[in-house]
Structure formats: C-alpha cells, structure tokens
Scaffold this active site. Structure first.
Site, PDB file in Angstrom:
ATOM      1  N   LYS A  11      15.456  -6.018   3.919  1.00 53.90           N
ATOM      2  CA  LYS A  11      15.745  -4.987   4.926  1.00 53.90           C
ATOM      3  C   LYS A  11      17.102  -5.176   5.608  1.00 53.90           C
ATOM      4  CE  LYS A  11      11.050  -3.669   6.264  1.00 53.90           C
ATOM      5  NZ  LYS A  11      10.141  -3.409   7.371  1.00 53.90           N
TER       6      LYS A  11
ATOM      7  N   LEU B  91       0.830  -1.209   0.000  1.00 53.81           N
ATOM      8  CA  LEU B  91       0.000   0.000   0.000  1.00 53.81           C
ATOM      9  C   LEU B  91       0.866   1.262   0.000  1.00 53.81           C
ATOM     10  CD1 LEU B  91      -2.720  -1.184   2.514  1.00 53.81           C
ATOM     11  CD2 LEU B  91      -2.917  -0.988   0.032  1.00 53.81           C
ATOM     12  N   SER B  92       2.185   1.087  -0.018  1.00 54.66           N
ATOM     13  CA  SER B  92       3.071   2.261  -0.003  1.00 54.66           C
ATOM     14  C   SER B  92       2.894   3.155  -1.233  1.00 54.66           C
ATOM     15  CB  SER B  92       4.531   1.823   0.140  1.00 54.66           C
ATOM     16  OG  SER B  92       4.722   1.235   1.407  1.00 54.66           O
TER      17      SER B  92
ATOM     18  N   ASP C  40      10.892   2.313  10.786  1.00 54.78           N
ATOM     19  CA  ASP C  40       9.911   1.407  11.405  1.00 54.78           C
ATOM     20  C   ASP C  40       9.807   1.673  12.905  1.00 54.78           C
ATOM     21  OD1 ASP C  40       9.137   0.005   9.103  1.00 54.78           O
ATOM     22  OD2 ASP C  40      10.803  -1.406   9.274  1.00 54.78           O
TER      23      ASP C  40
ATOM     24  N   GLY D 182      12.249 -11.115  15.372  1.00 50.11           N
ATOM     25  CA  GLY D 182      12.750 -10.786  14.042  1.00 50.11           C
ATOM     26  C   GLY D 182      13.008  -9.294  13.913  1.00 50.11           C
TER      27      GLY D 182
HETATM   28  P1  ATR Z   1      10.111  -9.568  10.600  1.00 56.65           P
HETATM   29  O1  ATR Z   1      11.368  -9.031  10.015  1.00 56.65           O
HETATM   30  O2  ATR Z   1       8.855  -9.120   9.908  1.00 56.65           O
HETATM   31  O3  ATR Z   1      10.026  -9.377  12.084  1.00 56.65           O
HETATM   32  P2  ATR Z   1      11.144 -12.241  10.744  1.00 56.65           P
HETATM   33  O4  ATR Z   1      12.502 -11.708  10.932  1.00 56.65           O
HETATM   34  O5  ATR Z   1      10.935 -13.393   9.813  1.00 56.65           O
HETATM   35  O6  ATR Z   1      10.119 -11.132  10.284  1.00 56.65           O
HETATM   36  O7  ATR Z   1      10.607 -12.657  12.204  1.00 56.65           O
HETATM   37  C1  ATR Z   1       9.360 -13.185  12.394  1.00 56.65           C
HETATM   38  C2  ATR Z   1       9.169 -13.513  13.874  1.00 56.65           C
HETATM   39  O8  ATR Z   1       7.865 -14.043  14.014  1.00 56.65           O
HETATM   40  C3  ATR Z   1      10.140 -14.559  14.412  1.00 56.65           C
HETATM   41  O9  ATR Z   1      10.484 -14.218  15.730  1.00 56.65           O
HETATM   42  C4  ATR Z   1       9.307 -15.830  14.371  1.00 56.65           C
HETATM   43  O10 ATR Z   1       9.595 -16.762  15.375  1.00 56.65           O
HETATM   44  P3  ATR Z   1      10.856 -17.793  15.283  1.00 56.65           P
HETATM   45  O11 ATR Z   1      12.065 -17.010  15.670  1.00 56.65           O
HETATM   46  O12 ATR Z   1      10.518 -18.881  16.221  1.00 56.65           O
HETATM   47  O13 ATR Z   1      10.880 -18.255  13.833  1.00 56.65           O
HETATM   48  C5  ATR Z   1       7.939 -15.317  14.647  1.00 56.65           C
HETATM   49  N1  ATR Z   1       6.925 -16.200  14.087  1.00 56.65           N
HETATM   50  C6  ATR Z   1       6.659 -16.395  12.778  1.00 56.65           C
HETATM   51  N2  ATR Z   1       5.649 -17.292  12.636  1.00 56.65           N
HETATM   52  C7  ATR Z   1       5.286 -17.649  13.898  1.00 56.65           C
HETATM   53  C8  ATR Z   1       4.301 -18.546  14.425  1.00 56.65           C
HETATM   54  N3  ATR Z   1       3.483 -19.244  13.626  1.00 56.65           N
HETATM   55  N4  ATR Z   1       4.212 -18.649  15.769  1.00 56.65           N
HETATM   56  C9  ATR Z   1       5.013 -17.955  16.585  1.00 56.65           C
HETATM   57  N5  ATR Z   1       5.967 -17.095  16.138  1.00 56.65           N
HETATM   58  C10 ATR Z   1       6.099 -16.953  14.825  1.00 56.65           C
END
Ligand code: ATR
Length: 278
Positions: free
Chosen positions: A73, A25-26, A109, A134
């Site tokens: 990123k 949507l940016s 962010d 993350g």
């Molecule tokens: P972003 O940069 O958007 O934060 P990311 O670096 O991929 O995305 O991080 C996603 C986070 O959401 C991670 O901490 C991930 O947990 P894990 O470290 O255990 O992978 C968490 N996450 C993603 N799907 C999840 C789920 N179904 N249940 C719980 N945590 C989840």
C-alpha cells in the site's frame, strides 16, 4: 481484454495485488457486485512478488482496476502516474484505476472507516482514541479529521504515535495511558486479535467501559475478543465488516461510476466469514 463466457470481447479484468492474498474476501465481494450491476468483469487474486512488473502487466493487459493490499500500500505510490490527494496525505494507496494506460491511485480505506463510524453514531464533535500508528491508523486519523472529529493516537512504540500526531496536527498519548483516557470511541487499528491470534486483545476488558463505542478494524473473526469484552462492558461494539465493505464499495464507485450494491456486498462477505468461524 478477453472473451467472456457470454461470448463478447468486452470482459473487463480487475484484481487484488497482495502477498499473501489467498485468504482475501475481495474477489468474492467484487465479483458479486459486478454480477449485480451487470458489469461484464472478473476480479482475481494476484500473489505478487514483483510489484513494478505487475504494474507493467496492468498496462499491457489493460486491467481496469486493482485493489492493493499488504505489503504494497505504501510502496505502490512511487509507481503510479497520479495519486489522489487523500491517498497522498495518508501515504497509502489501496485502489488503482487504469484510465487508458494512466494509473491513478486512490485511498478508500478512510472512506470505509468514516462510513462505518457514520453508521455507528457519527463523527463530528466526538473524540476517538486510535490504537496503532500504521497505515490503518493514518487512514483513521485522516478520515476523522476530515469529518470534524478529534483523534488521539496511542501506540506501543510511542515515537511513531508522536510522529503521526505531529504530521496530522492531533494529540497522542503513550499506550500505557489507554486505560485512563477519556474518549467517545475506541478504534483498534492494530492486527491484535486477528485470526489465528484470536485470544489476543489490544486493551484489557476492564479498560473498556468508559468508551461509548468500541470499533475494531479487524473483521476476521467478526467478534474479536476486544469486541466481546466491549459488549460485556456495555459499549456499542462495531466490527470491521462495515469498513471492509465500504472501502470496497467506494472502489466499485471509482471503477464503474455506478452506485455500489452495499447490502449485497456485506451479505456475501458476512456469510463467508460466518462459515469460516463455525
Ligand atoms: P497497518 O498498515 O495494517 O496499519 P502496520 O503499518 O504494520 O499495519 O501497523 C501496525 C500497527 O499495529 C503498528 O502501530 C504496531 O505498533 P508498533 O508501531 O509498536 O509496531 C501495532 N501493533 C502490531 N502488533 C501489535 C501488538 N502485538 N501490540 C500492540 N501494537 C501492535
């Protein structure tokens, strides 16, 4: 530089680099902002396979500014001439400004998040339970610490929470403790609940009542299951729209030096999201 429809040679190019990027949507938000500020600019989505090649293109074409999204990123940091301090600390760049061929990376962010939390009761002196470890969680921890709040990180993969907490000097807990911990605000930074997985939720509804406020960085849908259950439990529920709009508003400030039209940006994005969910 190209020729604008008004016929002058000064139209500025901006865009978002991602993969995928089709649902972003940016472009809608930034083009509305540029129109409102009477900046002669266009902002386009670019589906990127080759990031380094794309950045050579930014220099060659004189693209003035770029938003960076999934999955670039982190990897983009190594490709820039300068990286501003907060982006380096967070380890993620979501904004590039091209200053005469010098590419400078920023992170807006965390600013989007603290502005949104500021609208929802402030940060100083409060405790924030952060779900996830993350990039979005890192921006949240950084921003909350900057503003005098206390973050506590909880993550499915406990060693990632521990590593993040150690790096920033804050606390962490195993994700299983989310149901019993005390905090003023819960922030979901995981993608759980994001379209199309709209029935997903990172924490059961029964666990939410003890938080004064629950915030979701997910903004599509606007009312995630987590936020619906938080409202039912009597919490203030804050969706991810404010964070998204404010991170974009800070990009406008960086690129143009002008005061961003935040209300308009919020309105166009909200309208689009509401149309998408009917
Ligand atoms: P972003 O940069 O958007 O934060 P990311 O670096 O991929 O995305 O991080 C996603 C986070 O959401 C991670 O901490 C991930 O947990 P894990 O470290 O255990 O992978 C968490 N996450 C993603 N799907 C999840 C789920 N179904 N249940 C719980 N945590 C989840």
């Amino acid at each position: 530089m190209g020729k604008s429809k008004e016929g002058n040679d000064n139209v500025e190019l901006y865009g978002i680099f991602g993969n995928p990027v089709g649902h972003s949507l940016s472009p809608l938000m930034h083009n509305a902002a540029f129109r409102s500020l009477r900046v002669d600019a266009v902002y386009l989505p670019f589906h990127i396979e080759d990031l380094e090649g794309a950045l050579r293109g930014v220099r060659a074409l004189g693209i003035r500014g770029v938003s960076v999204t999934i999955p670039f990123k982190t990897s983009v940091l190594a490709c820039l001439d300068e990286v501003e301090e907060s982006a380096r600390a967070i380890g993620a760049v979501n904004t590039i400004a091209n200053d005469g061929g010098t590419l400078r990376g920023y992170n807006t962010d965390w600013m989007g998040l603290i502005r949104s939390l500021g609208e929802a009761g402030g940060i100083r002196g409060r405790t924030f339970a952060i779900l996830g470890a993350g990039g979005a969680a890192r921006a949240a921890v950084y921003g909350i610490l900057q503003e005098g709040g206390t973050p506590v990180v909880l993550n499915r993969t406990a060693p990632k929470a521990e590593a993040l907490a150690r790096e920033f000097g804050c606390a962490f807990l195993p994700a299983a403790d989310a149901g019993t911990m005390e905090a003023d605000v819960l922030i979901n930074t995981t993608p759980v609940g994001m379209w199309p997985d709209v029935e997903g939720t990172p924490l059961p509804g029964e666990a939410l009542a003890r938080f004064r406020c629950v915030m979701d960085v997910v903004y599509n849908p606007l009312r995630t299951r987590l936020l619906r259950e938080a409202a039912a439990a009597g919490c203030e529920a804050v969706n991810g729209l404010g964070m998204f709009v404010h991170q974009g508003a800070e990009q406008i400030r960086i690129w143009t030096g002008r005061e961003p039209p935040v209300a308009l940006m919020r309105q166009v994005v909200q309208r689009q999201l509401e149309e998408e969910t009917v």
